[in-house]
Design a protein around this motif. Structure first.
Motif, short mmCIF file in Angstrom:
data_model
loop_
_atom_site.label_atom_id
_atom_site.label_comp_id
_atom_site.label_asym_id
_atom_site.label_seq_id
_atom_site.Cartn_x
_atom_site.Cartn_y
_atom_site.Cartn_z
N THR A 6 54.59 36.50 17.06
CA THR A 6 55.05 37.01 15.90
C THR A 6 55.62 38.34 15.92
O THR A 6 55.17 39.16 16.22
CB THR A 6 54.09 36.84 14.64
OG1 THR A 6 53.57 35.43 14.73
CG2 THR A 6 54.78 37.16 13.08
N VAL A 7 56.86 38.40 15.25
CA VAL A 7 57.55 39.59 15.15
C VAL A 7 57.83 39.79 13.68
O VAL A 7 58.26 39.15 12.94
CB VAL A 7 59.12 39.42 15.85
CG1 VAL A 7 59.96 40.75 15.52
CG2 VAL A 7 58.87 38.98 17.39
N THR A 8 57.37 41.11 13.41
CA THR A 8 57.42 41.39 12.26
C THR A 8 58.27 42.96 11.85
O THR A 8 58.11 43.77 12.81
CB THR A 8 56.11 41.78 11.52
OG1 THR A 8 55.17 40.73 11.25
CG2 THR A 8 55.97 42.37 10.12
N ILE A 9 59.29 42.73 10.96
CA ILE A 9 60.16 43.89 10.88
C ILE A 9 60.15 44.36 9.30
O ILE A 9 60.17 43.54 8.58
CB ILE A 9 61.68 43.60 11.15
CG1 ILE A 9 61.80 42.99 12.40
CG2 ILE A 9 62.70 44.59 10.76
CD1 ILE A 9 63.24 42.33 12.89
N THR A 10 59.82 45.73 9.34
CA THR A 10 59.59 46.12 7.93
C THR A 10 60.51 47.19 7.56
O THR A 10 60.74 48.45 8.24
CB THR A 10 58.06 46.85 7.79
OG1 THR A 10 57.19 45.87 8.10
CG2 THR A 10 57.87 47.29 6.46
N PHE A 11 61.22 47.40 6.59
CA PHE A 11 62.32 48.35 6.11
C PHE A 11 61.64 49.25 4.99
O PHE A 11 60.80 48.86 4.48
CB PHE A 11 63.46 47.67 5.52
CG PHE A 11 64.30 46.96 6.62
CD1 PHE A 11 65.32 47.45 7.35
CD2 PHE A 11 63.98 45.57 7.09
CE1 PHE A 11 66.02 46.89 8.38
CE2 PHE A 11 64.87 44.96 7.75
CZ PHE A 11 65.72 45.20 8.61
N SER A 12 62.17 50.31 4.72
CA SER A 12 61.89 51.19 3.87
C SER A 12 62.12 50.73 2.53
O SER A 12 61.50 51.13 1.40
CB SER A 12 62.26 52.51 4.12
OG SER A 12 63.73 52.53 4.08
N GLU A 13 62.98 50.02 2.26
CA GLU A 13 63.29 49.21 0.99
C GLU A 13 63.92 47.70 1.28
O GLU A 13 64.25 47.52 2.37
CB GLU A 13 64.45 50.08 0.30
CG GLU A 13 65.87 50.22 0.85
CD GLU A 13 66.87 51.15 0.36
OE1 GLU A 13 67.39 50.73 -0.84
OE2 GLU A 13 67.03 52.20 0.84
N ALA A 14 64.42 47.04 0.16
CA ALA A 14 64.62 45.59 0.37
C ALA A 14 66.26 45.66 1.17
O ALA A 14 67.00 46.58 0.42
CB ALA A 14 64.75 44.81 -0.84
#
Length: 119
Positions: A6-14
């Protein structure tokens, strides 16, 4: 072989506009990315190609594919941690020390694998 991650990418905002085309995925394929929290966290599945042994892999995100709510375009590249792939299946050769046995004789059998195995 036969595994996926599973690859998860998290941004600082939407953000919007993120697709798998925004990421390089060496030695494998990445599923389409989905978000369930309005665009902050995105997930997908990375599946390595068959018959690969490579200890130096990184997913690379081109942030110019995404926009925030104000229309600002992301900038730069973001790299994942390094990960190893080993989907190359071991092979074996079998050798006999004597291939013409008579009654009462024995032969040493040697099995050589292409890599260390267990079991």
């Amino acid at each position: 072989a036969g595994e996926a991650s599973t690859v998860t990418i998290t941004f600082s905002e939407a953000v919007s506009g993120l697709t798998r085309d925004a990421l390089s995925s060496p030695n494998g394929t990445l599923s389409e990315l989905i978000t369930t929290d309005g665009g902050i966290t995105w997930t997908g599945t990375y599946t390595p190609n068959a018959d690969v042994t490579d200890a130096t892999n990184q997913l690379v995100l081109n942030q110019t594919w995404v926009r925030d709510a104000a229309g600002n375009i992301g900038q730069g590249l973001v790299e994942s941690d390094n990960f190893a792939i080993d989907t190359k299946l071991p092979t074996a050769t079998i050798q006999l020390s004597d291939t013409a046995l008579r009654a009462g004789e024995t032969s040493v059998v040697t099995i050589t694998f292409s890599e260390a195995v267990s079991g």
